[in-house]
Design an enzyme around this catalytic site. Sequence first.
Site, PDB file in Angstrom:
ATOM      1  N   SER A  73     -75.513  40.524  23.947  1.00  0.00           N
ATOM      2  CA  SER A  73     -74.294  41.189  23.500  1.00  0.00           C
ATOM      3  C   SER A  73     -73.725  40.570  22.231  1.00  0.00           C
ATOM      4  O   SER A  73     -73.662  39.352  22.089  1.00  0.00           O
ATOM      5  CB  SER A  73     -73.240  41.099  24.606  1.00  0.00           C
ATOM      6  OG  SER A  73     -72.026  41.641  24.156  1.00  0.00           O
ATOM      7  N   GLY A 119     -69.487  43.482  22.872  1.00  0.00           N
ATOM      8  CA  GLY A 119     -68.400  43.373  23.831  1.00  0.00           C
ATOM      9  C   GLY A 119     -67.346  44.453  23.619  1.00  0.00           C
ATOM     10  O   GLY A 119     -66.835  44.629  22.518  1.00  0.00           O
ATOM     11  N   VAL A 123     -66.259  36.273  15.687  1.00  0.00           N
ATOM     12  CA  VAL A 123     -66.041  37.704  15.437  1.00  0.00           C
ATOM     13  C   VAL A 123     -64.741  38.152  16.100  1.00  0.00           C
ATOM     14  O   VAL A 123     -63.970  38.922  15.514  1.00  0.00           O
ATOM     15  CB  VAL A 123     -67.238  38.530  15.959  1.00  0.00           C
ATOM     16  CG1 VAL A 123     -66.911  40.025  15.926  1.00  0.00           C
ATOM     17  CG2 VAL A 123     -68.483  38.236  15.131  1.00  0.00           C
ATOM     18  N   ASN A 152     -71.080  45.457  28.034  1.00  0.00           N
ATOM     19  CA  ASN A 152     -70.431  44.150  28.067  1.00  0.00           C
ATOM     20  C   ASN A 152     -68.925  44.360  27.917  1.00  0.00           C
ATOM     21  O   ASN A 152     -68.468  44.948  26.944  1.00  0.00           O
ATOM     22  CB  ASN A 152     -71.004  43.309  26.916  1.00  0.00           C
ATOM     23  CG  ASN A 152     -70.459  41.899  26.879  1.00  0.00           C
ATOM     24  OD1 ASN A 152     -69.380  41.662  26.322  1.00  0.00           O
ATOM     25  ND2 ASN A 152     -71.179  40.951  27.447  1.00  0.00           N
ATOM     26  N   CYS A 171     -65.574  34.852  26.429  1.00  0.00           N
ATOM     27  CA  CYS A 171     -65.553  34.897  24.971  1.00  0.00           C
ATOM     28  C   CYS A 171     -64.615  33.831  24.428  1.00  0.00           C
ATOM     29  O   CYS A 171     -63.427  33.814  24.746  1.00  0.00           O
ATOM     30  CB  CYS A 171     -65.079  36.259  24.464  1.00  0.00           C
ATOM     31  SG  CYS A 171     -65.034  36.303  22.660  1.00  0.00           S
ATOM     32  N   THR A 201     -71.388  31.348  24.309  1.00  0.00           N
ATOM     33  CA  THR A 201     -71.433  30.306  23.279  1.00  0.00           C
ATOM     34  C   THR A 201     -70.625  29.065  23.651  1.00  0.00           C
ATOM     35  O   THR A 201     -69.646  29.143  24.385  1.00  0.00           O
ATOM     36  CB  THR A 201     -70.912  30.864  21.946  1.00  0.00           C
ATOM     37  OG1 THR A 201     -69.633  31.448  22.160  1.00  0.00           O
ATOM     38  CG2 THR A 201     -71.855  31.912  21.389  1.00  0.00           C
ATOM     39  N   GLY A 253     -79.609  31.637  25.293  1.00  0.00           N
ATOM     40  CA  GLY A 253     -79.060  30.523  24.525  1.00  0.00           C
ATOM     41  C   GLY A 253     -80.159  29.903  23.702  1.00  0.00           C
ATOM     42  O   GLY A 253     -80.882  29.040  24.166  1.00  0.00           O
ATOM     43  N   THR A 258     -78.988  35.417  18.524  1.00  0.00           N
ATOM     44  CA  THR A 258     -78.964  34.831  17.191  1.00  0.00           C
ATOM     45  C   THR A 258     -80.304  34.862  16.455  1.00  0.00           C
ATOM     46  O   THR A 258     -80.346  35.133  15.249  1.00  0.00           O
ATOM     47  CB  THR A 258     -78.474  33.371  17.308  1.00  0.00           C
ATOM     48  OG1 THR A 258     -77.211  33.396  17.995  1.00  0.00           O
ATOM     49  CG2 THR A 258     -78.280  32.737  15.947  1.00  0.00           C
TER      50      THR A 258
HETATM   51  C1  LIG Z   1     -72.126  37.067  16.355  1.00  0.00           C
HETATM   52  C2  LIG Z   1     -72.106  36.958  17.850  1.00  0.00           C
HETATM   53  C3  LIG Z   1     -71.297  37.802  18.598  1.00  0.00           C
HETATM   54  C4  LIG Z   1     -71.267  37.719  19.985  1.00  0.00           C
HETATM   55  N1  LIG Z   1     -70.487  38.582  20.700  1.00  0.00           N
HETATM   56  C5  LIG Z   1     -70.545  38.568  22.062  1.00  0.00           C
HETATM   57  C6  LIG Z   1     -69.849  39.537  22.830  1.00  0.00           C
HETATM   58  O1  LIG Z   1     -69.204  40.433  22.293  1.00  0.00           O
HETATM   59  N2  LIG Z   1     -69.914  39.461  24.190  1.00  0.00           N
HETATM   60  C7  LIG Z   1     -70.648  38.481  24.815  1.00  0.00           C
HETATM   61  O2  LIG Z   1     -70.676  38.459  26.037  1.00  0.00           O
HETATM   62  N3  LIG Z   1     -71.331  37.571  24.115  1.00  0.00           N
HETATM   63  C8  LIG Z   1     -71.301  37.588  22.752  1.00  0.00           C
HETATM   64  N4  LIG Z   1     -72.026  36.661  22.035  1.00  0.00           N
HETATM   65  C9  LIG Z   1     -72.814  35.651  22.763  1.00  0.00           C
HETATM   66  C10 LIG Z   1     -74.274  36.071  22.911  1.00  0.00           C
HETATM   67  O3  LIG Z   1     -74.394  37.254  23.641  1.00  0.00           O
HETATM   68  C11 LIG Z   1     -75.092  34.952  23.580  1.00  0.00           C
HETATM   69  O4  LIG Z   1     -74.491  34.667  24.828  1.00  0.00           O
HETATM   70  C12 LIG Z   1     -75.122  33.671  22.763  1.00  0.00           C
HETATM   71  O5  LIG Z   1     -75.153  33.980  21.386  1.00  0.00           O
HETATM   72  C13 LIG Z   1     -76.310  32.769  23.093  1.00  0.00           C
HETATM   73  O6  LIG Z   1     -77.548  33.401  22.853  1.00  0.00           O
HETATM   74  P1  LIG Z   1     -78.363  33.246  21.465  1.00  0.00           P
HETATM   75  O7  LIG Z   1     -78.428  31.793  21.164  1.00  0.00           O
HETATM   76  O8  LIG Z   1     -79.693  33.893  21.720  1.00  0.00           O
HETATM   77  O9  LIG Z   1     -77.581  33.983  20.436  1.00  0.00           O
HETATM   78  C14 LIG Z   1     -72.068  36.744  20.642  1.00  0.00           C
HETATM   79  C15 LIG Z   1     -72.873  35.897  19.889  1.00  0.00           C
HETATM   80  C16 LIG Z   1     -72.915  35.991  18.509  1.00  0.00           C
HETATM   81  C17 LIG Z   1     -73.803  35.066  17.741  1.00  0.00           C
END
Ligand SMILES: Cc1cc2nc3c(=O)[nH]c(=O)nc-3n(C[C@H](O)[C@H](O)[C@H](O)COP(=O)(O)O)c2cc1C
Lengths: 301, 301, 257, 257
Positions: free
Chosen positions: A20, A45, A70, A98, A128, A191, A241, A264
Amino acid sequence: MDLSVNIAGLRLKNPVIAASGTFGFGREYSEYFDLNKLGGISVKGLTLEPRKGNPPPRIAETPAGILNSVGLQNPGVHAFIEHEIPFIRKYDTAIIANVAANSVEEYCTMVEILSDADIDAIELNVSCPNVKQGCLLFGSTAQGILQVTSAVRKVCKKPLIVKLTPNVTDITEMAKAAEDAGADCVSLINTLLGMAIDIDSKKPVLANITGGLSGPAVKPVAVRMVYQVANSVKIPVIGMGGICNADDAIEFLLAGAQAIMVGTAGFVNPNVWVEVKEGIELYMENHGFRSVQEINEALIV
Amino acid sequence: MDLSVNIAGLRLKNPVIAASGTFGFGREYSEYFDLNKLGGISVKGLTLEPRKGNPPPRIAETPAGILNSVGLQNPGVHAFIEHEIPFIRKYDTAIIANVAANSVEEYCTMVEILSDADIDAIELNVSCPNVKQGCLLFGSTAQGILQVTSAVRKVCKKPLIVKLTPNVTDITEMAKAAEDAGADCVSLINTLLGMAIDIDSKKPVLANITGGLSGPAVKPVAVRMVYQVANSVKIPVIGMGGICNADDAIEFLLAGAQAIMVGTAGFVNPNVWVEVKEGIELYMENHGFRSVQEINEALIV
Amino acid sequence: MSNHLKIVETKMLAEKIFLVRLKSETIAKSAVPGQFINIKCCDGLDAFLRRPISILRTDPYEGTFDFVFMVKGKGTDILSRLKCDDFIDCMGPLGKGFTLPVKGEKVWVVGGGIGIFPLFFLLERSTDVQKTSFLGFRAKDSIVLQNEFERVSDKVIITTDDGSYGIHGLVTKPFLERLEREKPDKVYTCGPMPMIKSIAEICIERGIFCEVSMEQRMGCGIGACLVCACKVKHGDDFEYEHVCKDGPVFPAERLIF
Amino acid sequence: MSNHLKIVETKMLAEKIFLVRLKSETIAKSAVPGQFINIKCCDGLDAFLRRPISILRTDPYEGTFDFVFMVKGKGTDILSRLKCDDFIDCMGPLGKGFTLPVKGEKVWVVGGGIGIFPLFFLLERSTDVQKTSFLGFRAKDSIVLQNEFERVSDKVIITTDDGSYGIHGLVTKPFLERLEREKPDKVYTCGPMPMIKSIAEICIERGIFCEVSMEQRMGCGIGACLVCACKVKHGDDFEYEHVCKDGPVFPAERLIF
Ligand SMILES: Cc1cc2nc3c(=O)[nH]c(=O)nc-3n(C[C@H](O)[C@H](O)[C@H](O)COP(=O)(O)O)c2cc1C
Ligand SMILES: Cc1cc2nc3c(=O)[nH]c(=O)nc-3n(C[C@H](O)[C@H](O)[C@H](O)COP(=O)(O)OP(=O)(O)OC[C@H]3O[C@@H](n4cnc5c(N)ncnc54)[C@H](O)[C@@H]3O)c2cc1C
Ligand SMILES: Cc1cc2nc3c(=O)[nH]c(=O)nc-3n(C[C@H](O)[C@H](O)[C@H](O)COP(=O)(O)OP(=O)(O)OC[C@H]3O[C@@H](n4cnc5c(N)ncnc54)[C@H](O)[C@@H]3O)c2cc1C
Ligand SMILES: Cc1cc2nc3c(=O)[nH]c(=O)nc-3n(C[C@H](O)[C@H](O)[C@H](O)COP(=O)(O)O)c2cc1C
Ligand code: FES
Ligand code: FES
């Protein structure tokens, strides 16, 4: 060899899901690869009303990772249903909505609305780090998770995933609270709260001061939490992650995740989701695994 | 330009300290650079009795970081006093005794012993993730920190630093507990609990399964926590986590740390402590800072 | 010390196995067999920690030394792309080496895979002794430095796991067979854990002097971080010593496998 | 699309400023002025995210395109070390470009520092119009592409911050002075925030068509992650659009600085 997974009523053709907030509503990446190849998409989200999000800069690069702030910019749940679902539905991939809100009532209202929409599962975002109130507050205590999840469970007609924040002392308590309250699945990690400072301007890089850390840097923390959670609840776990390639994804599957999300890494490699899926296939072939579940049970400790 | 800092009675000639557990008792690195250039040395975590530590492998490389699970191998506080202090004392640098124990009584006993030793400060390690009992348990709750710190405070005749774990929901609560209990200073962060899996052998890389994450990967989390803590307690803060060069160190100083510790980076660059010190000097010169404290006050938010 | 050393030669010896010759008067002069260097394979984050690699031989006259490595993961992969005139950031020589044999002794070395490299240095530096090398490889195409070992040994016995060259099977087999007939004064071994373990046990059982060069994942490489633990006997108890500083060479009878 | 493109030329234009020519039929054919590419400066972790860089010009016949960049941090530093025949992983062309002027119009471009590059592409593609370039540099030795701008402009006015070349001071000064005398049909601007802000405000005030190319830190570069926010008017309210997808070029009157 069977790549499909069944997560508490949600059938995914393969265990690779777009995380998401990193994938919008799929439109942009649909120009880079065939979305039919994805197990599912967890969309940006959603909130009840449209949200503007935080002022820029909203991103900072850190060692092997990024910070984002964001702040849940999104068109609201109604616009999602009207404009975005029809687009994603053209593809054979699961749609995971989400959901973020500021109060238990708002979570329930949104889940009620989405329960009647053409989606496959709901992911409760109680984690978040980039919005001032609500959301993360619920996710930071077992009590908060129990409260939101129980209330939502009553109105939720779709498989219910609760997305956990890593910014807690004991993630297993949070997962257990979600399980006790009737969640069908937990996903983690959201995160890690972080900060970066530009030493020339002497200002935080992000306008919001702090932001959420994601990308390879967080992988060891995420793998550990997935391992802990998979060993403390009975409901399935979706891990994420820092996954950048199939090897990373397999670490999560070995740690006990039934499915994984990639976020990411897609910014750098828009084909990463396909590569992860194909790499998992190859690993299963080479190691004689016939199902993802067999990987889940293969860790030797 | 004055590089010295005064941290609650502990005067350091410069704000650069070697982090506990990464620098032994100084002997090894003394062959690589002049230890007189260090503000201080936080020695390997000490326990009352000698400890063997955990079985190997004790280290795993992760993206921009490492996991370690040494498990407090050390010769015990008495051997430290007898054999190690005399060696370090030959150098003009502060000696910080890092203390870990399994019970409040044991912490007190050790601090009593060390209070009469020729050291400059005591760092209470209530945050080691690699030993089965004690230690981290105390550091994971405000109550635990309050309890240990209050008891130790009564018998401690040296400046008392409490070292905080990042594996908590709200680090400011932990810092406040330390402050309330009479700590002179807090240092943070210890390592983030993590895990790595070797997908070929299907085993955790570390024999101990989980380990502590350090190195550049954790820097954004560390900077954020230092910033939060510096804004919530009045006692000074020593910052660390992923510092690899002077720019990184300055981020921590801008975030509010009066001094910084460097650990993991030294494995890669045995001259890192000197380079960090010299880089801070250069930055102060270029930006017109006359003291470290001026950097602490310069962040624009 | 940590230094940027110039590559004066690189050579691929077999698939994924490379020899590198570096310029360093200090290491060439001071290194002893069994010691290693700790290499930063690249600037930056891609292979964050240093990688320990044994010294294969030194040339004190040219002021150079060699090492041989196998591409295993990220770090060694990056190393394998370096070329003549590039620089490598090395710390070393590090660790404690082998006890050199004395004149007239009968020396056996038993090496497997990448474990053969420190043994080569030992053989080269052991003069006026009778030397036999037992070397185990995966297969014929992974055999390296055969000529060099023949030059510094009186006899070289090669085994391959798949029987594609020399004796089929583990290197312990010819070692045991020969032990039936004669007894060496000193045995030195380095290689995969099961191999060094059985060689060590055999020697201890028969009261033969044996030194083992151990491998362990490292952090600092100099004894400060205590991660590279090696379980050794300590009275009735055990303790963890450290491969980088107390080793990599340990007397067989001290080790607990 | 993401592609590994071959470098066919690199050139240092001034200290820390480099031109790179890449082979790509697709980009050469399809890119329009104002668009950018998003570059992975190296494999691995050292510059983790892609870096957005404007397209300077294309050569559809040769199937190449150019970009110019200034070394600012890690990523551009790595880029500056690449050589002919190396490959660069690029996504693009990305974003929305400028509205091209129509025949006979009077066009002014106002650029500062690295902001001049997309304007060059615009000028080159704007034919049958009268073109004036206002270019601001830090100092004489940071002036680049002066000849090229002279080739594609009817007039080039250069300012330097330190007065070491051309007019002393900000580029807004000659721009304003000339506005006293004549009125352009279209103004395009790109560069440091204070500069583009004042050019935009001046144009809005006087009712002159003005487009601004914006910069913002990016994640995905394609509109999926929403990090590259740009504040724009939305009725009586505002909203955040995204530089990578809705921009980088925005009508001046929509922007909220
Ligand atoms: C730019 C950005 C926006 C995100 N927005 C959301 C969100 O709206 N809702 C959510 O549950 N997680 C959000 N996340 C978290 C990601 O879904 C994920 O949990 C986190 O980035 C770890 O995974 P990754 O390392 O593969 O990115 C966001 C992450 C990033 C980088
Ligand atoms: C004292 C000593 C001497 C050695 N001599 C040689 C030699 O002469 N030639 C040779 O080819 N190899 C040698 N090795 C093994 C060599 O260090 C590893 O193969 C190498 O570190 C792998 O790095 P990588 O980046 O390719 O693998 P990766 O798997 O990417 O490495 C990840 C991490 O694990 C560590 N690691 C992985 N495998 C080993 C291992 N077997 N031993 C220690 N650490 C490991 C790495 O150092 C690194 O920190 C020696 C090891 C030790 C301890
Ligand atoms: C649409 C667009 C077009 C651009 N065109 C050019 C051009 O033609 N020539 C040129 O020299 N530069 C251009 N830039 C700026 C260029 O992207 C940055 O200078 C570059 O990303 C800095 O990377 P670095 O690794 O050297 O710096 P670092 O400071 O190490 O970068 C760290 C992070 O911050 C981001 N960042 C830093 N500065 C900027 C910036 N000014 N804008 C956006 N992101 C930034 C980087 O992308 C990276 O994610 C453009 C920027 C944008 C948004
Ligand atoms: C190998 C190793 C051993 C450590 N041992 C200790 C210890 O004994 N006591 C302690 O308080 N911290 C210990 N730490 C934590 C460090 O002191 C420091 O808090 C952490 O590594 C973050 O800093 P860095 O990223 O600069 O290494 C250890 C860290 C490492 C890598
Ligand atoms: S690697 Fe640090 S003690 Fe051996
Ligand atoms: S960079 Fe992702 S939306 Fe613009």
